[in-house]
Design an enzyme around this catalytic site. Structure first.
Site, PDB file in Angstrom:
ATOM      1  N   ALA A 125      -4.822   4.801   3.934  1.00 21.70           N
ATOM      2  CA  ALA A 125      -4.090   3.777   3.184  1.00 21.70           C
ATOM      3  C   ALA A 125      -5.067   2.817   2.526  1.00 21.70           C
ATOM      4  O   ALA A 125      -6.268   2.875   2.773  1.00 21.70           O
ATOM      5  CB  ALA A 125      -3.149   3.015   4.112  1.00 21.70           C
ATOM      6  N   ASN A 126      -4.519   1.963   1.665  1.00 16.04           N
ATOM      7  CA  ASN A 126      -5.295   0.892   1.062  1.00 16.04           C
ATOM      8  C   ASN A 126      -4.977  -0.411   1.767  1.00 16.04           C
ATOM      9  O   ASN A 126      -3.893  -0.575   2.316  1.00 16.04           O
ATOM     10  CB  ASN A 126      -4.904   0.736  -0.416  1.00 16.04           C
ATOM     11  CG  ASN A 126      -5.534   1.784  -1.299  1.00 16.04           C
ATOM     12  OD1 ASN A 126      -6.006   2.810  -0.836  1.00 16.04           O
ATOM     13  ND2 ASN A 126      -5.535   1.518  -2.584  1.00 16.04           N
ATOM     14  N   ARG A 127      -5.876  -1.357   1.681  1.00 16.89           N
ATOM     15  CA  ARG A 127      -5.622  -2.699   2.193  1.00 16.89           C
ATOM     16  C   ARG A 127      -4.725  -3.414   1.212  1.00 16.89           C
ATOM     17  O   ARG A 127      -5.114  -3.667   0.088  1.00 16.89           O
ATOM     18  CB  ARG A 127      -6.923  -3.487   2.217  1.00 16.89           C
ATOM     19  CG  ARG A 127      -7.725  -3.331   3.435  1.00 16.89           C
ATOM     20  CD  ARG A 127      -8.938  -4.255   3.312  1.00 16.89           C
ATOM     21  NE  ARG A 127     -10.030  -3.725   4.083  1.00 16.89           N
ATOM     22  CZ  ARG A 127     -10.095  -3.822   5.412  1.00 16.89           C
ATOM     23  NH1 ARG A 127      -9.146  -4.415   6.088  1.00 16.89           N
ATOM     24  NH2 ARG A 127     -11.116  -3.314   6.049  1.00 16.89           N
ATOM     25  N   SER A 128      -3.539  -3.751   1.597  1.00 15.82           N
ATOM     26  CA  SER A 128      -2.649  -4.536   0.745  1.00 15.82           C
ATOM     27  C   SER A 128      -1.564  -5.129   1.619  1.00 15.82           C
ATOM     28  O   SER A 128      -0.939  -4.418   2.402  1.00 15.82           O
ATOM     29  CB  SER A 128      -2.019  -3.641  -0.326  1.00 15.82           C
ATOM     30  OG  SER A 128      -0.979  -4.327  -0.987  1.00 15.82           O
ATOM     31  N   PRO A 179       0.843  -1.201   0.000  1.00 15.29           N
ATOM     32  CA  PRO A 179       0.000   0.000   0.000  1.00 15.29           C
ATOM     33  C   PRO A 179       0.875   1.247   0.000  1.00 15.29           C
ATOM     34  O   PRO A 179       2.100   1.151   0.139  1.00 15.29           O
ATOM     35  CB  PRO A 179      -0.719  -0.103   1.347  1.00 15.29           C
ATOM     36  CG  PRO A 179       0.312  -0.736   2.245  1.00 15.29           C
ATOM     37  CD  PRO A 179       1.134  -1.678   1.371  1.00 15.29           C
TER      38      PRO A 179
END
Ligand code: CTP
Ligand code: CA
Length: 217
Positions: A33-36, A21
């Site tokens: 943030a993004n989920r990654s 992310p």
């Protein structure tokens, strides 16, 4: 044993991979943030290195070890990722697997205090790293993007391939619990059409993609 193949099919090639992310700060203690997990990007970097490529892996914050033979550059924000990608050029192959935050805010210098009224965040778009490479005079010969989608997966991916001037888009169904999981169900979108891959371990997706990259170059 040594998994690096100096005489593999990708020997002499430079591959640039983004993973994980990005984090866009709101203030010194908060971020968007993004989920990654970074797992898919790290698996691709490892598979490319195992085939002899020199690999630069530009990674957002993840909890993963650096794959053998891979040069890792750690970044936090989308801007830092864009700068690190530009600094790593030229590359023969670029695989943009990162879940880049699409928006950032003007970060406050001090921690924002709770006052009884929620703050109104003003969002700005972050730089699109894949599109930037697609337009660059130093565009890698093979430019591959991912498209994380929850609906109309293939249609969105086909549109992204054209819009970002990518050669391939790996369309990724994230409607289940793929984010952070071990497996991935993807569709490979190229100029020739769409291939539906079965549900695979992220390592296997990495191996298969690296093999296809070797065939294409
Ligand atoms: N990407 C990028 N820089 C960004 C946003 C996305 O390099 N600022 C890359 C991703 O790494 C991925 C591809 O572009 O390879 C597609 O990302 P995705 O989030 O699916 O597409 P977006 O264009 O951001 O569209 P949307 O999120 O609205 O679906
Ligand atoms: Ca996005």
């Amino acid at each position: 044993g040594n998994r690096i193949a100096p005489d593999g099919p990708l020997a002499g090639k430079h591959a640039l991979v983004t993973a994980g992310p990005t984090r866009e700060p709101i203030d010194p203690v908060r971020y968007i943030a993004n989920r990654s997990s970074g797992r898919q990007g790290f698996a691709i970097a490892e598979a490319l290195a195992a085939r002899g490529a020199r690999v630069t892996l530009v990674s957002g914050p993840v909890a993963l070890p650096t794959p053998p033979g891979v040069t890792r550059v750690d970044v936090e924000t989308a801007h830092e990722m864009a700068n690190a990608v530009a600094a790593a050029l030229p590359a023969d192959i670029a695989v943009m697997v990162a879940a880049v935050a699409d928006w950032r805010v003007e970060a406050a210098e001090q921690k924002i205090k709770k006052t009884g009224t929620a703050p109104a965040l003003q969002f700005q778009e972050t730089p699109d790293i894949l599109a930037m490479l697609g337009e660059s005079p130093r565009r890698p010969r093979l430019l591959i993007g991912f498209a994380a989608e929850t609906q109309d997966i293939v249609a969105h991916a086909i549109a992204k391939r054209t819009r970002k001037n990518a050669d391939w888009i790996v369309a990724n169904d994230v409607s289940g619990d793929v984010m952070g999981g071990e497996t991935n169900r993807v569709h490979l979108v190229t100029a020739d059409g769409v291939e539906d891959w079965e549900l695979l371990d992220k390592r296997e997706v990495g191996e298969r993609l690296a093999e296809r990259i070797g065939d294409a170059l």
